[in-house]
Design an enzyme around this catalytic site. Structure first.
Site, PDB file in Angstrom:
ATOM      1  N   GLY A 184      -4.187  -2.817  -5.413  1.00 14.81           N
ATOM      2  CA  GLY A 184      -4.215  -3.132  -3.994  1.00 14.81           C
ATOM      3  C   GLY A 184      -5.245  -2.256  -3.317  1.00 14.81           C
ATOM      4  O   GLY A 184      -6.238  -1.843  -3.920  1.00 14.81           O
ATOM      5  N   GLY A 235      -5.633   1.387  -4.990  1.00 15.32           N
ATOM      6  CA  GLY A 235      -6.227   1.291  -6.314  1.00 15.32           C
ATOM      7  C   GLY A 235      -7.659   0.798  -6.283  1.00 15.32           C
ATOM      8  O   GLY A 235      -8.514   1.294  -7.033  1.00 15.32           O
ATOM      9  N   LYS A 269       3.772  -0.756  -6.207  1.00 17.16           N
ATOM     10  CA  LYS A 269       4.785  -0.379  -5.228  1.00 17.16           C
ATOM     11  C   LYS A 269       5.899   0.414  -5.915  1.00 17.16           C
ATOM     12  O   LYS A 269       6.209   0.199  -7.092  1.00 17.16           O
ATOM     13  CB  LYS A 269       5.372  -1.624  -4.561  1.00 17.16           C
ATOM     14  CG  LYS A 269       4.384  -2.383  -3.683  1.00 17.16           C
ATOM     15  CD  LYS A 269       4.016  -1.585  -2.456  1.00 17.16           C
ATOM     16  CE  LYS A 269       3.182  -2.414  -1.484  1.00 17.16           C
ATOM     17  NZ  LYS A 269       2.786  -1.635  -0.285  1.00 17.16           N
ATOM     18  N   ASN A 283       3.290   5.969  -2.990  1.00 17.28           N
ATOM     19  CA  ASN A 283       4.100   6.582  -1.947  1.00 17.28           C
ATOM     20  C   ASN A 283       5.415   7.070  -2.538  1.00 17.28           C
ATOM     21  O   ASN A 283       5.895   6.551  -3.546  1.00 17.28           O
ATOM     22  CB  ASN A 283       4.392   5.570  -0.831  1.00 17.28           C
ATOM     23  CG  ASN A 283       3.219   5.389   0.111  1.00 17.28           C
ATOM     24  OD1 ASN A 283       2.464   6.318   0.359  1.00 17.28           O
ATOM     25  ND2 ASN A 283       3.064   4.190   0.642  1.00 17.28           N
ATOM     26  N   LYS A 285       3.312  14.607   2.322  1.00 19.47           N
ATOM     27  CA  LYS A 285       2.875  13.224   2.501  1.00 19.47           C
ATOM     28  C   LYS A 285       4.059  12.332   2.864  1.00 19.47           C
ATOM     29  O   LYS A 285       3.949  11.444   3.722  1.00 19.47           O
ATOM     30  CB  LYS A 285       2.212  12.732   1.216  1.00 19.47           C
ATOM     31  CG  LYS A 285       1.807  11.263   1.228  1.00 19.47           C
ATOM     32  CD  LYS A 285       0.637  10.996   2.125  1.00 19.47           C
ATOM     33  CE  LYS A 285       0.265   9.502   2.138  1.00 19.47           C
ATOM     34  NZ  LYS A 285      -0.086   8.995   0.792  1.00 19.47           N
TER      35      LYS A 285
END
Length: 297
Positions: free
Chosen positions: A9, A12, A76, A102, A179
């Site tokens: 995505g 990447g 994800k 994430n 983060k």
């Protein structure tokens, strides 16, 4: 190096594209519409400093990682284990799998699936989006912090040479938490409002909500024995200065009717807070509202 990007995505494509521009053999593993566009025209990288069609390989399945020296693992968070199992048959024993995801526990979860391969966590600081099939748009930043692992120094050198500022840190866990805190402060609000960071922070009471979210995250991190390596409140206020036009990945997912990673952001803080006896009402509200919007989408 031979590089594969699992889950190509926006994140990447940015880092894979930068390595391809530097001469590395990069294969994107992506959805069919992106693969078709990249095979036909190359990857369009519309960044802050250049706008180019970058030529690289693109496939739709994990066999594109066969024989890779490095895999940029960018799926994800909810797909971590399943994507790891897809990759496993095609990895060499010394292939470094670098998690550019994430959340704070993806590398640990991936190690349970790939126990015989080196896996390293990375903290990603970049604002990007896919503006269309095969079209990456870069809004700002582009740094990585990675944890020590087999070949991590070689990988860091290659990334730096590709104009990706990269540090190796023994406290990647703390950096991942920082983060996470930034994501918890910004992502859900951007998703609920469907507005970029710069507009949201001008909303009445929003800075107060974000402060409450950050305070709760810091309390959970402290109870979990995590050393957050910077002033999280200052970092939260500074983030919007560098990317005022950015919509969060959570906002982008909702706008496209896709599942979000909210369970691994504010939802993770809520769950970990429950386990550690730390109340997290502000994070709970944001998590619950995004879950409602997911069902609506």
């Amino acid at each position: 190096m031979k590089v594969a990007v699992m889950g190509a995505g926006a994140v990447g494509c940015y880092f894979g594209g930068m390595l391809a521009r530097a001469g590395h053999a990069v294969t994107l593993i992506a959805r069919p519409q992106h693969v078709e566009a990249v095979r036909r025209d190359g990857l369009r990288m519309e960044t802050k400093t250049f706008d180019e069609q970058v030529r690289l390989e693109a496939v739709t399945d994990a066999s594109g990682a066969r024989g890779a020296d490095l895999v940029l693992f960018c799926v994800k968070s909810m797909d971590t284990e399943s994507a790891g199992r897809e990759l496993k048959p095609f990895l060499r024993p010394d292939t470094l799998v670098l998690c550019l995801q994430n959340g704070v526990d993806n590398a640990d979860r991936l190690r349970t699936v790939l126990p015989e391969h080196p896996v390293a966590a990375a903290v990603v600081y970049v604002a990007t989006e896919m503006a269309g099939p095969g079209h990456l748009k870069h809004h700002g930043r582009g740094e990585l912090v990675i944890e020590p692992a087999l070949a991590s120094e070689r990988v860091a050198e290659a990334l730096r040479a590709a104009a990706v500022p990269t540090d190796i840190s023994a406290n990647v866990r703390g950096a991942l938490w920082l983060k996470l805190i930034l994501n918890c402060a910004y992502n859900a609000i951007s998703a609920i409002a469907q507005k970029p960071y710069g507009e949201n922070v001008r909303g009445e009471g929003i800075w107060d909500v974000m402060r409450d979210v950050v305070d709760e995250c810091l309390a959970v991190a402290k109870a979990d024995g995590v050393h957050v390596p910077a002033d999280a409140h200052t970092a939260t206020r500074k983030l919007v200065e560098g990317m005022p036009s950015q919509y969060s990945s959570t906002a982008q997912d909702l706008a496209r009717g896709k599942p979000t990673e909210i369970d691994f952001l504010n939802g993770y803080v809520v769950r970990r807070g429950q386990e550690l006896g730390v109340p997290t009402p502000a994070n709970r509200v944001l998590w619950a509202l995004v879950k409602l919007l997911e069902k609506k989408a």
